[in-house]
Design an enzyme around this catalytic site. Sequence first.
Site, mmCIF file in Angstrom:
data_model
loop_
_atom_site.group_PDB
_atom_site.id
_atom_site.type_symbol
_atom_site.label_atom_id
_atom_site.label_comp_id
_atom_site.label_asym_id
_atom_site.label_seq_id
_atom_site.Cartn_x
_atom_site.Cartn_y
_atom_site.Cartn_z
ATOM 1 N N GLU A 152 33.113 41.030 14.606
ATOM 2 C CA GLU A 152 31.714 41.058 15.067
ATOM 3 C C GLU A 152 31.196 42.498 15.108
ATOM 4 O O GLU A 152 30.671 42.964 16.128
ATOM 5 C CB GLU A 152 31.571 40.348 16.422
ATOM 6 C CG GLU A 152 31.942 38.890 16.329
ATOM 7 C CD GLU A 152 31.472 38.021 17.487
ATOM 8 O OE1 GLU A 152 30.986 38.534 18.505
ATOM 9 O OE2 GLU A 152 31.584 36.776 17.359
ATOM 10 N N GLU B 170 35.621 31.673 14.454
ATOM 11 C CA GLU B 170 35.248 31.365 15.841
ATOM 12 C C GLU B 170 34.218 30.249 15.805
ATOM 13 O O GLU B 170 33.109 30.446 15.302
ATOM 14 C CB GLU B 170 34.686 32.602 16.561
ATOM 15 C CG GLU B 170 35.757 33.632 16.863
ATOM 16 C CD GLU B 170 35.289 34.803 17.711
ATOM 17 O OE1 GLU B 170 34.382 34.601 18.566
ATOM 18 O OE2 GLU B 170 35.809 35.915 17.509
HETATM 19 O O1 AHR Z 1 35.419 33.941 21.926
HETATM 20 C C1 AHR Z 1 34.764 34.769 22.813
HETATM 21 C C2 AHR Z 1 34.030 35.912 22.115
HETATM 22 O O2 AHR Z 1 32.990 35.393 21.340
HETATM 23 C C3 AHR Z 1 34.814 36.756 21.165
HETATM 24 O O3 AHR Z 1 35.523 37.759 21.792
HETATM 25 C C4 AHR Z 1 33.758 37.333 20.287
HETATM 26 O O4 AHR Z 1 34.242 37.626 18.988
HETATM 27 C C5 AHR Z 1 32.666 36.293 20.309
HETATM 28 O O5 AHR Z 1 31.419 36.835 20.560
#
Ligand code: AHR
Length: 501
Positions: A173, A304
């Site tokens: 990210e 994610e």
């Molecule tokens: O999964 C929680 C968070 O969500 C992670 O650390 C990040 O990559 C995302 O914004």
Amino acid sequence: MAKLVINETNKLGKIEPEIYGHFSEHLGRCIYEGLYVGENSDIPNVNGMRTDVVNALKEIQVPVLRWPGGCFADEYHWKDGIGEKSKRKKMINTHWGGVTEDNSFGTHEFMELCRQLGCKTYVNGNVGSGTVQEMSEWVEYMTFKGVSPMADLRKENGHEEPWRVDYFGVGNENWGCGGNMTPEFYANEYRRYQTYVRQYDEKNPIKKIACGPNVADYAWTEGVMKTCFRNAPDFMHGFMDLISLHYYTHPEGWEIKGSATDYTDEGWYKTLNKAYYMDELIRRHGAIIDQYDPEKKIGLSVDEWGTWFTVEPGTNPGFLYQQSTVRDALVAGIHFNIFNKHCDRVKLACVAQMVNVLQAVILTDGEKMLKTPTWHVFHMYRHHQGATLLESALSGVGETGMDEWKVPELTESVSEKDGVITITVNNLSISDAKELEVQFAGDKAMEVTEASIVTSADVHDHNTFDAPEVVKEETFTGYRAEGGKLSLTLPKSSVVCIRVK
Ligand code: AHR
């Protein structure tokens, strides 16, 4: 009558097992307590890993595990997490709850966990606050076999042989917590950092993952692809093997999010509608990637995904601990059917996160452990891992929902492995059962080998430590198989799997 037509002669590609992957971050009680309790704990463990949790995870055939973050990855300095544990640096986990991180779970422990799970390793490097040298040395430490400063250090720390790193994320990210970069800046940084992710084991090259977009940031995908994609011949490595995509389902928006267990019918449809948005995201980001990579040499890594609700009352807001209901089971089923159908591009995906965080598959409380409805859907869908996607299409299926929160009544995907066809169907309606007739192109008689369902009388149902089996995978009997025809009655709000040969 709704129909599912399966053309079993049209094989559309392999569903990589890694689509059913997991993510574990130094966040809340995911690593500490959830996966790792330390060798001296009263909770039964092997080399510090909880035996009950590892066994439950083995049942769902975890194919790959991503670590150490997340946002944590771009603040993580791997040398803090090696060597004698009592001497490891302590730090404050500023992102997640401001708690002390004692670094007792580091590279060796992660590799040990993956060994116990029998899964591939996905290590996420630090671009945001780390140097090229630091990243390069980590790769050397983990994967170099010969004599070198980092390989020697690994041996001093008790691991003679190098490990296998299957995937390496070059930052996380980086448009946000990983450095607030522009796509142009990140793309140039990516090219530099990835150069030093050396391939010490040419037979098992590390697959490099570039940081991809946040949700619908198509400009990010364009910017990174334009600068980082290199159409290398087969004997050379490209700059990237995958590009990531992160998208969370939070029904009431980022600020409010909404309760995990207490929701209205509208909240049900809003959530499923937002989960189904994953399909559009993959199609639209995929179209940009196609322009640079029409041969589909690189994959999309949805590393994610999952629901993100308001934390359970009374818990640390920085720990992201939430319950999981029938609604989460549907969210998982929707995602998996989408990933399967896009298996030409989606090569890896990780639910966020594995234990005790967001849409976890396992929750723990001290020595107690439970499997969430999401665990049961993972278990049901494990048959798709490594299978071949078959052509399939629904007809006579409309939309259901409330106001603007519409979703298809059903979603499905079909695959074949070892002569057995696995059909997974979700009924997204909160109120209505649905009849479905399944037809095969060959029109031959099919024998049902197994059938199961995840649902519950009340969509808010969930498993608690006192009642851990309220929502679980159960035998499904709502089908009739006669003369080459298969008919199903799909109960409302259900995830169903039926296997035939
Ligand atoms: O999964 C929680 C968070 O969500 C992670 O650390 C990040 O990559 C995302 O914004």
